[in-house]
Design a protein around this motif. Structure first.
Motif, PDB file in Angstrom:
ATOM      1  N   GLY A 301       1.005  -1.515   0.146  1.00  0.00           N
ATOM      2  CA  GLY A 301      -0.098   0.209   0.016  1.00  0.00           C
ATOM      3  C   GLY A 301       0.844   1.219   0.383  1.00  0.00           C
ATOM      4  O   GLY A 301       1.738   1.392  -0.731  1.00  0.00           O
ATOM      5  N   THR A 302       0.262   2.138   1.050  1.00  0.00           N
ATOM      6  CA  THR A 302       1.365   3.304   0.658  1.00  0.00           C
ATOM      7  C   THR A 302       2.402   3.496   1.243  1.00  0.00           C
ATOM      8  O   THR A 302       3.377   4.009   0.755  1.00  0.00           O
ATOM      9  CB  THR A 302       0.592   4.147   2.281  1.00  0.00           C
ATOM     10  N   SER A 303       3.052   2.688   1.832  1.00  0.00           N
ATOM     11  CA  SER A 303       4.411   2.038   2.167  1.00  0.00           C
ATOM     12  C   SER A 303       5.368   1.527   1.114  1.00  0.00           C
ATOM     13  O   SER A 303       6.457   2.055   0.786  1.00  0.00           O
ATOM     14  CB  SER A 303       4.212   0.914   3.513  1.00  0.00           C
ATOM     15  N   SER A 347       7.071  -0.297   7.170  1.00  0.00           N
ATOM     16  CA  SER A 347       5.290  -0.294   7.813  1.00  0.00           C
ATOM     17  C   SER A 347       5.251   0.742   8.321  1.00  0.00           C
ATOM     18  O   SER A 347       6.126   0.991   9.507  1.00  0.00           O
ATOM     19  CB  SER A 347       5.722  -1.689   7.604  1.00  0.00           C
ATOM     20  N   GLN A 348       3.588   0.861   8.217  1.00  0.00           N
ATOM     21  CA  GLN A 348       3.464   2.207   9.477  1.00  0.00           C
ATOM     22  C   GLN A 348       3.202   1.225  10.678  1.00  0.00           C
ATOM     23  O   GLN A 348       3.684   0.824  11.937  1.00  0.00           O
ATOM     24  CB  GLN A 348       2.037   2.156   8.778  1.00  0.00           C
ATOM     25  N   SER A 349       2.325  -0.254  10.327  1.00  0.00           N
ATOM     26  CA  SER A 349       1.787  -0.598  11.615  1.00  0.00           C
ATOM     27  C   SER A 349       3.082  -1.545  11.820  1.00  0.00           C
ATOM     28  O   SER A 349       3.050  -2.103  13.870  1.00  0.00           O
ATOM     29  CB  SER A 349       0.571  -1.665  11.053  1.00  0.00           C
ATOM     30  N   THR A 352       1.811  -5.961   9.038  1.00  0.00           N
ATOM     31  CA  THR A 352       1.179  -6.355   7.915  1.00  0.00           C
ATOM     32  C   THR A 352       1.405  -7.345   7.662  1.00  0.00           C
ATOM     33  O   THR A 352       2.610  -8.250   7.065  1.00  0.00           O
ATOM     34  CB  THR A 352       1.564  -5.273   6.596  1.00  0.00           C
ATOM     35  N   VAL A 398      -7.767   5.166   9.072  1.00  0.00           N
ATOM     36  CA  VAL A 398      -7.124   4.537   8.865  1.00  0.00           C
ATOM     37  C   VAL A 398      -6.388   5.068   7.248  1.00  0.00           C
ATOM     38  O   VAL A 398      -5.362   4.294   7.062  1.00  0.00           O
ATOM     39  CB  VAL A 398      -8.236   3.464   7.917  1.00  0.00           C
ATOM     40  N   SER A 400      -3.041   5.790   5.423  1.00  0.00           N
ATOM     41  CA  SER A 400      -2.408   6.878   5.823  1.00  0.00           C
ATOM     42  C   SER A 400      -1.094   7.717   5.103  1.00  0.00           C
ATOM     43  O   SER A 400      -1.867   7.890   4.095  1.00  0.00           O
ATOM     44  CB  SER A 400      -0.989   5.507   5.136  1.00  0.00           C
ATOM     45  N   LYS A 484      -5.313   7.027  -1.854  1.00  0.00           N
ATOM     46  CA  LYS A 484      -6.274   8.041  -1.491  1.00  0.00           C
ATOM     47  C   LYS A 484      -7.561   8.492  -2.073  1.00  0.00           C
ATOM     48  O   LYS A 484      -7.957   7.889  -0.641  1.00  0.00           O
ATOM     49  CB  LYS A 484      -4.905   9.077  -0.964  1.00  0.00           C
ATOM     50  N   GLU A 487      -9.144   5.614  -1.415  1.00  0.00           N
ATOM     51  CA  GLU A 487      -9.857   4.437  -0.387  1.00  0.00           C
ATOM     52  C   GLU A 487     -10.551   5.338   0.464  1.00  0.00           C
ATOM     53  O   GLU A 487     -11.467   4.942   1.277  1.00  0.00           O
ATOM     54  CB  GLU A 487      -8.581   5.055   0.813  1.00  0.00           C
TER      55      GLU A 487
HETATM   56  C1  F6R Z   1      -3.350   3.445   2.427  1.00  0.00           C
HETATM   57  C2  F6R Z   1      -3.365   2.557   3.824  1.00  0.00           C
HETATM   58  C3  F6R Z   1      -2.550   0.758   3.392  1.00  0.00           C
HETATM   59  C4  F6R Z   1      -1.414   0.726   4.253  1.00  0.00           C
HETATM   60  C5  F6R Z   1      -0.761  -0.873   3.926  1.00  0.00           C
HETATM   61  C6  F6R Z   1       0.406  -1.028   4.224  1.00  0.00           C
HETATM   62  O1  F6R Z   1      -3.933   4.713   2.654  1.00  0.00           O
HETATM   63  O2  F6R Z   1      -3.338   2.596   4.889  1.00  0.00           O
HETATM   64  O3  F6R Z   1      -2.474   1.096   1.899  1.00  0.00           O
HETATM   65  O4  F6R Z   1      -0.424   1.646   3.877  1.00  0.00           O
HETATM   66  O5  F6R Z   1      -2.156  -1.563   4.300  1.00  0.00           O
HETATM   67  O6  F6R Z   1       0.574  -0.741   6.413  1.00  0.00           O
HETATM   68  P1  F6R Z   1       1.646  -0.600   6.445  1.00  0.00           P
HETATM   69  O7  F6R Z   1       2.428   0.072   6.890  1.00  0.00           O
HETATM   70  O8  F6R Z   1       1.198  -0.719   8.249  1.00  0.00           O
HETATM   71  O9  F6R Z   1       2.539  -1.609   6.556  1.00  0.00           O
END
Ligand code: F6R
Length: 607
Positions: A301-303, A347-349, A352, A398, A400, A484, A487
């Motif tokens: 995704g965004t990452s 990864s943000q979270s 994933t 939700v 990112s 974006k 989503e």
């Molecule tokens: C976009 C979004 C998703 C996350 C993707 C990866 O706005 O939120 O596309 O970027 O699910 O998530 P992380 O970065 O947490 O691994």
């Protein structure tokens, strides 16, 4: 995605659980439930829809000091009350909440049904309480271990036994759980967010571990029964959740936080005197850095879009071949892991599942992966062992936004580090750092006066289709803009490299089709303008995101939006801002649920 909160202590448990569920709402869910022990009476409440609905359904005078709760994001079975967690065994005395997917659920269910068990839901989870029941002889921990040994797949589970009201049990395999140690109370959350308002002393459970939780604390053991002493850590104060402040939505707040979050990501990592960066968490000496001949970035995704920018920067600045890969594809294509390749998982979270799977694939083949992660102590950060935290702070919308600019910033710092071990002079390194240091102020100044985005939002929200175009560093940004808009505003759109557009999407152009093009004053400006002309000739309405003061680029747009001037490498940190705001405004105009768009989850812990 699904969330867990569980509590034992001296407080009335229901408000604690409901409050915890509210803190997990940002992850995305479609139903919620709690199970509470009032004495040895197990009380179960489940509702489809928001936690507020569950709150209304639970009696205000419900007693008890121990309970488990869950927000469900449907995977196996529709969004119904019967499928919501907790799930019970057939005697109604064992309650289970579960995150993850039980892969052999069909087989286990058939076996249990042959033994006479009646299932009440379509979920994979329901096999767990029934399995526990088949092994239960008054010893809860042993029954849980025996049941889990039969299960394959991923789980973070919390289990309550009505016969044992002074304790509950949790276990982890591939789905995170964090235990919070308070004074005379103990909590478990699938996410630090759910427990941080009670305590910052935590234990992160690892795969294959089980814990027996009482109000006095925790006994941790492995599935085979071996007891061990866990590491107790202190959660960073970044985890303390703030509210939306003066902003109407978290998404808008997080967009506006980017000058601070980019600054936080760079803080302490710039070596001005040497025109260099330092990323202590990587623990790589210049000699180590020289050894690597390729860089591969794994993300979703965004990452992944941030990874595309990073790969381009590493290749252009450090002259080291680099590429970004969609983690879900990478992990199953039996990739060749080069001994002299350096891997990053972005990864943000940090949770994933696909990115985690890609990390394991690299590790199984002897490669080394470094994390570029926001959430401290998350599974990806821990599995990688080494890496860089991007310090965006909690991202609760939700969609990112601020994580993207922090990830790009971290990758830019790495590009500089890599380039300085090779050919980049201290002088050029300093120029790069100076430009980077100016970014937070430029973000702030752009956000104060973002241009005619209301008009653009109104055009895009009425259009049948919108095309985003960019080249070079801004092709990934156009991908991010389109992601974006889908989503949050659910609007049909796509992104293309501007030069590739004539090989297909140009057929979509008709009178008035909005084309959002990022046309910066950079090495690909002239080419991009030619592509704009090709769209214009077919009636497209051009929205140009151009460099401030670049009149030629401004003039090629029917509507023009100026962003501050910076180095070509750094433009994504600024050009993404109007695209984030455009989505926000279009979403508001269309009445969308901005912070919790339909069908999406904040951390995607299933494949
Ligand atoms: C976009 C979004 C998703 C996350 C993707 C990866 O706005 O939120 O596309 O970027 O699910 O998530 P992380 O970065 O947490 O691994």
């Amino acid at each position: 995605m699904c969330g867990i909160i569980a509590y034992i202590g001296s407080r009335r448990v229901t408000p604690v659980l409901l409050n915890g569920l509210r803190h997990l709402e940002y992850r995305g869910y479609d139903s919620a439930g709690i199970a509470v022990l009032d004495g040895e009476q197990l009380q179960l409440y489940r509702e489809v829809g928001p936690v507020a609905g569950l709150d209304r359904a639970v009696p205000k005078d419900l007693g008890g000091n121990v309970g488990i709760a869950h927000t469900r994001w449907a995977t196996h079975g529709g969004v119904t009350r019967a499928n919501a967690h907790p799930h019970l065994d057939s005697t109604g005395r064992i309650a289970v909440v579960h995150n993850g997917i039980i892969e052999n659920a069909t087989e286990l269910r058939a076996r249990l049904e042959r033994e006479g068990v009646e299932f009440r839901s379509e979920t994979d989870t329901e096999v767990i309480p029934h399995l526990i029941r088949t092994f239960y002889d008054g010893r809860p921990l042993e029954a849980l271990r025996d049941a889990l040994r039969l299960v394959s797949g991923t789980y973070g589970v919390a289990v309550l036994f009505a016969d044992h009201p002074d304790q509950f049990f949790v276990a982890r395999n591939g789905s995170p759980l964090v235990i919070g140690l308070g004074e005379g109370e103990t909590l478990v959350g699938s996410d630090p967010q759910a427990i941080v308002s009670f305590t910052r002393r935590v234990i992160f459970l690892n795969d294959g571990e089980v814990a027996n939780i009482t109000r006095e604390g925790v006994v941790t053991s492995l599935l085979d029964g071996a007891i061990f002493a866990p590491a107790v850590e202190q959660l960073d104060e970044d985890w303390i959740v703030e509210d939306k402040g003066d902003f109407e939505h978290f998404m808008l707040k997080e967009i506006f936080e980017q000058s601070q979050s980019i600054h936080r990501c760079m803080r302490g990592r710039l070596v001005a005197s040497e025109g260099n960066a330092k990323l202590g968490g990587l623990d790589l000496s210049p000699r180590d850095l020289l050894y690597y001949k390729r860089v591969e970035i794994l993300a979703c995704g965004t990452s992944y879009h941030a990874g595309l920018v990073g790969a381009m920067a590493i290749e252009r600045l450090a002259h080291v071949p680099a590429a970004a890969h969609v983690a879900s594809e990478f992990r199953y294509r039996n990739p060749v892991i080069g001994p002299d390749s350096l891997y990053f998982a972005v990864s943000q979270s940090g949770e994933t599942a696909d990115t985690l799977g890609a990390v394991s694939e690299v590790q199984v083949k002897g490669g080394e992966v470094f994390g570029i992660v926001n959430v401290v102590g998350s599974s990806i950060a821990r599995t990688c062992g080494r890496g860089t935290y991007v310090h965006s702070g909690p991202e609760l919308a939700v969609a990112s936004t601020k994580a993207f600019t922090s990830q790009v910033s971290a990758l830019l710092l790495f590009s500089l580090l890599m380039a300085r071990t090779r050919h980049l002079s201290p002088h050029d390194g300093k120029a790069f750092l100076d430009a980077l240091l100016r970014i937070p102020r430029q973000v702030e100044s752009y956000l104060q006066d973002p241009g005619p985005l209301d008009e653009v939002a109104s055009i895009v929200s009425r259009a049948r289709y919108t095309l985003f175009l960019g080249r070079g560093f801004n092709y990934p940004v156009s991908l991010e803009g389109a992601l974006k808009l889908k989503e949050v505003a659910y609007l049909p759109c796509e992104a293309y490299p501007a030069g590739e557009m004539k090989h297909g999407p140009i057929a979509m152009m008709e009178e008035g089709t909005p084309v959002v093009v990022i046309v910066q004053d950079d090495s690909v400006k002239d080419k991009t303008i030619s592509n704009v002309r090709e769209c214009q000739a077919r009636g497209a309405r051009i929205i140009a995101i151009h460099t401030q003061g670049d009149h030629e680029a401004a003039a090629c747009g029917d509507i023009s939006i100026a962003v501050p001037r910076t180095l070509e490498y750094l433009t994504p940190l600024l050009t993404v801002l109007p695209l984030q705001l455009l989505t926000y405004k279009a979403g508001v105009l269309l009445g969308r649920d901005i912070d919790r768009p339909r069908n999406l989850a904040k951390s995607v812990t299933v494949e």
